[in-house]
Design an enzyme around this catalytic site. Structure first.
Site, PDB file in Angstrom:
ATOM      1  N   ASP A 164       0.826  -1.197   0.000  1.00  0.00           N
ATOM      2  CA  ASP A 164       0.000   0.000   0.000  1.00  0.00           C
ATOM      3  C   ASP A 164       0.870   1.260   0.000  1.00  0.00           C
ATOM      4  O   ASP A 164       1.799   1.385   0.811  1.00  0.00           O
ATOM      5  CB  ASP A 164      -0.895  -0.027   1.241  1.00  0.00           C
ATOM      6  CG  ASP A 164      -1.922   1.076   1.252  1.00  0.00           C
ATOM      7  OD1 ASP A 164      -2.771   1.099   0.354  1.00  0.00           O
ATOM      8  OD2 ASP A 164      -1.872   1.911   2.177  1.00  0.00           O
ATOM      9  N   GLU A 217       1.929  -0.272  -4.802  1.00  0.00           N
ATOM     10  CA  GLU A 217       1.012   0.795  -5.187  1.00  0.00           C
ATOM     11  C   GLU A 217       1.780   2.111  -5.132  1.00  0.00           C
ATOM     12  O   GLU A 217       2.320   2.476  -4.094  1.00  0.00           O
ATOM     13  CB  GLU A 217      -0.176   0.849  -4.224  1.00  0.00           C
ATOM     14  CG  GLU A 217      -1.181   1.935  -4.605  1.00  0.00           C
ATOM     15  CD  GLU A 217      -2.172   2.239  -3.499  1.00  0.00           C
ATOM     16  OE1 GLU A 217      -3.307   2.623  -3.823  1.00  0.00           O
ATOM     17  OE2 GLU A 217      -1.807   2.122  -2.313  1.00  0.00           O
ATOM     18  N   ASP A 250     -10.352   1.005  -4.338  1.00  0.00           N
ATOM     19  CA  ASP A 250     -10.240   2.463  -4.218  1.00  0.00           C
ATOM     20  C   ASP A 250     -10.755   3.207  -5.448  1.00  0.00           C
ATOM     21  O   ASP A 250     -10.666   4.433  -5.514  1.00  0.00           O
ATOM     22  CB  ASP A 250      -8.772   2.867  -4.001  1.00  0.00           C
ATOM     23  CG  ASP A 250      -8.316   2.658  -2.570  1.00  0.00           C
ATOM     24  OD1 ASP A 250      -9.175   2.616  -1.667  1.00  0.00           O
ATOM     25  OD2 ASP A 250      -7.099   2.527  -2.355  1.00  0.00           O
TER      26      ASP A 250
END
Length: 556
Positions: free
Chosen positions: A199, A256, A333
């Protein structure tokens, strides 16, 4: 190119909270994922990526972790996780976990210790600073609205949180922090998991001195992303991670990385770089930003096809032979792909969902399918603010409408219906029974009202469904080195209606043509060449004529 198993793999992303509830509490859980493993196996994917299932106070749906070595009680316990992992492996499915180490929860023991006193041994695990003249240390604005700094009365200092107040950022400058991260990674890899999705991993290297962020619009807060993305020490940290942990296991890693450019990603994913396997880039999913930069992602503009092609082609060309791409349209997301890039009307939803799938899965890189994408699930189109639960959506509404008065309620509701993360998080639509077969209780988030028309049970009975089309795409990738390894050449990049490109590998050519409009168009590419139709989302081939959202793949 040295071939790796993850290059030929297809990944299925599971957002456990919304996938399948097994105990009637309205929240999806690990036992529910276990129950649905045969469905995932039937689709034909190779890897399951689980969104966070660690212990958490749930300020940001599990992305605020209070214990990296324990399971969120709402999802189950370590015993059921071990059973899920074992059963997935028995079925030939690999399991990738989310690694969230830019920040922890403020309920993590490290932070509880850190905030006790300025000389606590854990103080330097986080980023604490004195204020300036009674104000925050700098002008950085949080992704969820307001300042990135929270004043702590006990020690009279501020701590940094790029996201929610309950998500304090870790201090990666501290070697002990890094060693603790390596240890928790080893814990899961030694259990047998098959890799990590990391993340916002390119935010871990903060700029020296933490200077003010650019603020050209004179907004209340500066834009923090240029300050924290791809920091000076990021490569060092990723190489250390690879050297100390990842290189010791045969696993996949994807980072990410908001704001990262292809030239950055070549460093991170380079075939000999010793860092990560691939990155999630954001260029193609952040195209339709509002004309007013203060509103950022909040808008309802359609995506421009020329811009979309430019964004995707840029990454295909830059990483070919140098690094590796991840391929995705949506995730937990992002709004639903068919609503954002296709056409979610009853007339064109299935056709455009198949078209989008073809366009993406024929590119070079590892494809990611977000749960429900294989059914052509759509945005929820909520009409009441009370229907939303996403912290980003609610905080942004408060900041934009109530505090800064940048737009009105009705306009912001349209923006939320287009871009809110809750569009992706509505429960999985399994069948047309009460609550779509997701739960026997009250679902934690309202279901999309169209679940009676769009659901897995219905699509599994229809050989022409979106589900079976995705299955065909996955089967083709598994069988074709041309699809996996072929180079990429864009065709007619300024065409505003059609996305066309070629792939080449060992003397063979793949031609992919997709009509992104709801009208008939005519296009010709190598019309004299004898070619074989490999795949189409229509039953027949009209040659140079392309019907609404028609997508064709030829090989020659």
């Amino acid at each position: 190119m040295k071939k790796k198993w993850w290059q030929k793999a297809v990944v299925y992303q599971v957002y456990p909270r919304s996938f399948q509830d097994s105990n009637g509490d309205g929240i999806g859980d690990l036992a529910g994922v276990l129950q649905r493993l045969p469905y995932i196996k039937k689709l034909g994917v190779d890897v399951i990526w689980l969104n966070p299932v660690y212990k958490s106070p749930d300020k940001d749906n599990g992305y605020d972790i209070s214990d990296y070595r324990d399971i969120q009680p709402k999802f189950g316990d370590m015993k059921i996780f071990d059973k899920l992992l074992s059963e997935a492996h028995r079925l030939g499915l690999k399991v990738v976990m989310d690694l969230v180490v830019n920040h922890t929860s403020d309920q993590h023991e490290w932070f509880k210790e850190s905030r006790k006193s300025i000389d606590n041994p854990y103080r330097d695990f986080y980023i604490w600073r004195d204020g300036q003249d009674g104000q925050a240390p700098n002008n950085w604005g949080s992704y969820f609205g307001g300042s990135t700094w929270k004043y702590d009365e006990a020690t009279k200092q501020y701590y940094l949180h790029l996201f929610a107040e309950g998500q304090p950022d870790l201090n990666w400058e501290n070697p002990e922090v890094r060693e603790q991260v390596w240890e928790l990674m080893r814990f899961w890899l030694d259990k047998g998991i098959d890799g990590f999705r990391m993340d916002v991993i390119n935010f871990i290297s903060k700029p020296e001195g933490l200077p003010d962020a650019p603020n050209p619009e004179n907004a209340e807060y500066g834009d923090v992303e240029p300050m924290v993305a791809d920091g000076a020490k990021l490569n060092d940290y990723l190489r250390e991670m690879n050297d100390k942990v990842l290189s010791k296991y045969d696993v996949m890693s994807v980072g990410e990385m908001p704001s990262s450019k292809p030239e950055d990603a070549v460093q991170y994913t380079g075939l000999d770089a010793g860092e990560l396997n691939m990155v999630f880039q954001f260029d193609h999913v952040t195209l339709a930003f509002n004309d007013d930069p203060r509103l950022g992602k909040w808008n309802d503009k359609p995506v421009n096809l020329v811009d979309l092609k430019r964004a995707l082609s840029r990454w295909q060309l830059a990483l070919d032979g140098k690094g590796w791409n991840s391929l995705y349209w949506n995730n937990h997301d992002r709004a639903r792909a068919v609503s954002r890039f296709g056409n979610d009307s009853p007339e064109y939803r299935e056709r455009s969902a198949k078209m989008l799938a073809t366009t993406l899965h024929m590119m070079q890189g590892t494809p990611y399918i977000y749960q429900g994408e294989e059914l052509g699930m759509t945005n929820a189109h909520f009409t009441d603010l009370k229907q939303y639960q996403d912290i980003e959506s609610l905080e942004s509404y408060h900041q934009i409408v109530e505090k800064e008065k940048l737009t009105d309620h009705a306009t912001m509701m349209r923006y939320l219906a287009t871009e809110s993360r809750d569009n992706a998080r509505t429960p999985m639509q399994w069948d047309d029974s009460v609550n779509a077969g997701f739960t026997a209780g009250t679902p934690w988030l309202e279901l999309n009202k169209n679940y009676r028309e769009i659901n897995a049970a219905k699509e599994l009975q229809d050989e022409d469904s979106v589900f079976y089309f995705y299955k065909k795409l996955i089967d083709l990738r598994h069988k074709s080195d041309l699809i996996v390894y072929g180079d990429y050449r864009e065709l007619d990049p300024e065409d505003e209606e059609v996305f066309a490109y070629k792939r080449h590998y060992e003397g063979k050519t793949l031609l992919v043509i997709s009509n992104f409009t709801a009208k008939d168009v005519t296009r010709s590419y190598d019309s004299e060449t004898k070619k074989t139709l490999l795949l189409s989302n229509y039953d027949d081939d009209l040659g140079t004529k392309f019907r609404p959202y028609e997508s064709k793949v030829y090989v020659y």
